[in-house]
Every structure is written in C-alpha cells, then in structure tokens.
Design an enzyme around this catalytic site. Structure first.
Site, PDB file in Angstrom:
ATOM      1  N   ARG A  79      18.851 -12.277  72.772  1.00 35.40           N
ATOM      2  CA  ARG A  79      17.886 -12.694  72.010  1.00 35.40           C
ATOM      3  C   ARG A  79      17.631 -14.240  72.422  1.00 35.40           C
ATOM      4  O   ARG A  79      18.726 -14.891  72.352  1.00 35.40           O
ATOM      5  CB  ARG A  79      18.506 -12.552  70.504  1.00 35.40           C
ATOM      6  N   ASP A 136      12.003 -14.631  70.568  1.00 36.03           N
ATOM      7  CA  ASP A 136      11.516 -14.434  69.100  1.00 36.03           C
ATOM      8  C   ASP A 136      10.186 -14.959  68.678  1.00 36.03           C
ATOM      9  O   ASP A 136       9.477 -14.596  67.890  1.00 36.03           O
ATOM     10  CB  ASP A 136      12.528 -15.524  68.139  1.00 36.03           C
ATOM     11  N   LEU A 192      11.988 -11.661  54.883  1.00 29.83           N
ATOM     12  CA  LEU A 192      12.809 -12.644  53.706  1.00 29.83           C
ATOM     13  C   LEU A 192      14.246 -12.390  53.913  1.00 29.83           C
ATOM     14  O   LEU A 192      14.856 -11.387  53.572  1.00 29.83           O
ATOM     15  CB  LEU A 192      12.191 -12.111  52.369  1.00 29.83           C
ATOM     16  N   GLY A 195      16.141 -17.517  56.291  1.00 30.86           N
ATOM     17  CA  GLY A 195      14.973 -17.981  56.725  1.00 30.86           C
ATOM     18  C   GLY A 195      13.875 -17.031  56.338  1.00 30.86           C
ATOM     19  O   GLY A 195      14.107 -15.639  56.096  1.00 30.86           O
ATOM     20  N   ASP A 263      21.835 -18.509  47.472  1.00 33.84           N
ATOM     21  CA  ASP A 263      22.038 -17.198  47.416  1.00 33.84           C
ATOM     22  C   ASP A 263      21.049 -16.460  46.309  1.00 33.84           C
ATOM     23  O   ASP A 263      21.034 -16.393  45.240  1.00 33.84           O
ATOM     24  CB  ASP A 263      23.467 -17.015  46.867  1.00 33.84           C
ATOM     25  N   MET A 264      20.096 -15.519  46.912  1.00 34.68           N
ATOM     26  CA  MET A 264      18.983 -14.982  46.171  1.00 34.68           C
ATOM     27  C   MET A 264      19.651 -14.052  45.164  1.00 34.68           C
ATOM     28  O   MET A 264      19.365 -13.938  43.927  1.00 34.68           O
ATOM     29  CB  MET A 264      18.236 -14.115  46.818  1.00 34.68           C
ATOM     30  N   ILE A 309      16.931 -10.238  51.952  1.00 35.85           N
ATOM     31  CA  ILE A 309      16.089 -10.490  50.565  1.00 35.85           C
ATOM     32  C   ILE A 309      15.018  -9.362  50.535  1.00 35.85           C
ATOM     33  O   ILE A 309      14.988  -8.468  49.399  1.00 35.85           O
ATOM     34  CB  ILE A 309      15.745 -11.639  50.255  1.00 35.85           C
ATOM     35  N   GLU A 311      14.955  -6.446  51.836  1.00 38.88           N
ATOM     36  CA  GLU A 311      15.452  -5.054  51.568  1.00 38.88           C
ATOM     37  C   GLU A 311      16.180  -4.781  50.451  1.00 38.88           C
ATOM     38  O   GLU A 311      16.138  -3.535  49.992  1.00 38.88           O
ATOM     39  CB  GLU A 311      16.366  -4.653  52.991  1.00 38.88           C
TER      40      GLU A 311
END
Length: 352
Positions: A79, A136, A192, A195, A263-264, A309, A311
C-alpha cells in the site's frame, strides 16, 4: 502466496493471501523506534525494532516459523499512500516507479517515505521477489478536472496543489464487493473510520471525493476537523506556529475536540451534551457533503458504508440516511473494508 505490506510511520502490517485471495495470516510490528511489539496469531511479543528493516526481519521470521519463506512467495504488494498525478494505477515497482513515489514525498511526507522504507528493506532481503504497489490516490484519477482543480494561480497549480482524494483502495474494494450482484450506477460511498471521506462513484468510477490535497479536508473525522476556511488555518498558524497548527489540525480536532474523545463507540454510549453534539455534528456534515457528491453524479441510486464506524455504528448510518431521506428510498449497503485483499487482487492482475 502473496504478501501484502502496509508500512506506516511506526508500524508495518502484513497479510498473507493465497492465489484465490483467501487470507492466511495477519501480523504487525507496532512501536517501531520505541517499545516495539510483534502481534501475530493473537500473541504479543516485545521485540527490538529500531527501524523498519528490523521490524520486517521480525515479520519475515514469523512467516518462516510458519513455513513461509520469501522463496515461497509469488510476489509482495504494498500500500502506497500517494501516487501523485502520474501513478494512477497499480504498478510493478522498478527504479523508475520508486523515483516517482519518492518525488511525491512533499505531497505525503508522513507516509511515502515509510512506504519506501519497507519496499527497500524487502528488496534487500529478497532481491528476486517481484514487488508491486497500489496507490491510495489512484482510484480518484478518474475525477474530472472540474472536480480536482483549485482556483489558484497556474504557478501554484503547477506545484501539484490540487485535489487528489484518498481511501481509494477502500473504495476500489467496495466496488469489487458490489459488482457481482449489480453495481449501482450512481453510488454514494462513505468510508467512516478514524479518517473519514465520501466518494461519488458513477459506473464504478470515482467522479468526486471529499478529501483534497491532503487527508485533512472533507468530513469531520476522529481527530481532524474536515473542511475549514483557509483563513482560519492561517490564524491557527499565526497563533501556534506551523508545526503547532499542523498538530492541532491532525491530532486535536474533530470528534476529539467536540466530544472529548475520538472513539465513536464511547460517544454513542455517552449521554452528556458534548457527546451528543459531536455525533450530531459528524452526521450532519457527512450528509451536507454527501449532497455535493450527489450533484456530481446527477442523482443517487444507492448508498454504501464501509470503515470501522461505517460498518459498526448503526446509529451513525441511520442519522446520515435520515438527513438524506428527502431523496427517496434507496438501497443502503454495509461493506466490510478490505484494502489488503484489494492490494493482493491488484498484484494478481498485474501478474496475469
């Protein structure tokens, strides 16, 4: 076997795939240059890893312990964060391509040098092993000039200052996941995670994306503010200096600044006003920017969420889709993010 390598500033992650793209192993060295740790098969081991070469040695040793040596690999695939304006498709890594990756270092100073370190370290240890790179930024090479050009003087644009977009490997994997069933013609895709970005995907190709010259722009993120007025950035630079402003914008903003944490899951479980506002702000601005992506496609046929986030945080998905409900009912897909498999897929296509 195909070895996928993802090198960051202080870590190297690897994944091992068969030719049928079945994942066999995932391992990582974290904390390079400090208190390094090898993670493999659910076991953590403290190791000395002063640099990326030493970290790679530990990972290759872990593979060897499991019967996999460089001689038994078909190729390695990396990557690479930034391919600039010329590296717009996966490529075999030769001297020319490596020089062009290096030339993109001013565009991604925190990423490309570490990507190159891993490539060169592996070349020194397995000089006959074919190596490939997936970029990317490449998925967004299909965006039209109208979507990528900043309204700046030509001399500044000639320096490479334009919108590039990121998370391209995630979006490419998402398209591959949907393609067998019936890829929507006009797809709003949202990656989501720590980043965050969104992408307008028309007939499987990116036509607009929210990130720009760097991964700082666009949606609100875990520690980045997303879209912000340039004069506000200049004010921050005047108050904090260039390095201080860069740190504030990349590490101390976004959800962390609004809700006290990036942290969502913690924000969603909290009941204080700051946490609620942070989540509402995150979803509102995702939907606001989604509107511009829908304009770029001339309509909307489906929405897809991916990333940690995207998922796992159903309340976030629901809030964003509620903001967009005036557009009518459209299918909503939740696609597991699998950049590593996409990198392996790219390498296989080049080999074949």
């Amino acid at each position: 076997m195909i070895l996928v390598v993802n090198a960051g500033s202080s870590s190297i992650k690897i994944a091992l795939f068969t030719g049928a793209l079945t994942r066999q192993l995932t391992a990582e060295v974290a904390g390079i240059g400090g208190d390094a740790c090898l993670h493999v098969d659910g076991t953590d081991t403290a190791i000395p890893a002063p640099d990326h070469g030493a970290a790679l040695d530990h990972l290759l040793s872990a593979l060897s312990d499991r019967g996999v040596t460089p001689d038994g690999l078909r190729c390695a695939a990396h990557r690479i964060v930034h391919g600039g304006a010329t590296l717009i498709a996966p490529a075999r890594l030769d001297d020319d391509v490596l020089a062009r990756i290096d030339a993109c270092t001013p565009l991604a100073p925190l990423h490309n040098p570490h990507n190159l370190s891993a490539i060169r370290a592996l070349s020194a240890r397995a000089p006959d092993l074919p190596q490939f790179g997936s970029f990317d930024t490449a998925f967004h090479a299909t965006c039209p000039d109208l979507a990528t050009t900043y309204a700046l003087p030509e001399a500044e644009r000639a320096k490479g200052i334009r919108r590039y977009g990121f998370h391209g490997l995630s979006y490419a994997a998402l398209v591959e996941a949907l393609r067998p069933d019936d890829l929507p013609k006009r797809l709003l895709a949202l990656h989501l995670g720590g980043g965050a970005s969104l992408c307008a995907i028309q007939n499987g190709r990116s036509v607009a994306t929210s990130m720009g010259y760097s991964p700082l722009d666009g949606l609100v993120m875990g520690t980045r503010p997303g879209e912000i007025d340039g004069m506000a950035v200049l004010r921050l630079a005047a108050d904090h200096g260039l390095e201080g402003a860069a740190h504030l914008l990349n590490h101390d903003s976004g959800l962390r600044a609004l809700g006290g944490t990036a942290d969502m899951a913690a924000l969603l479980s909290g009941d204080d006003p700051r946490a609620r506002f942070a989540v509402d702000h995150y979803c509102y601005w995702a939907a606001r920017q989604a509107g511009s992506a829908i304009v770029a496609m001339g309509g909307l046929d489906a929405i897809a969420f991916t990333g940690g986030i995207g998922e796992n945080a159903a309340p976030v998905r629901d809030a964003i889709t509620r903001h967009l409900s005036f557009l009518g009912d459209v299918p909503v897909h939740v696609i597991p993010c699998d950049e590593e498999r996409q990198i392996a897929r790219d390498a296989l296509r080049l080999l074949d």
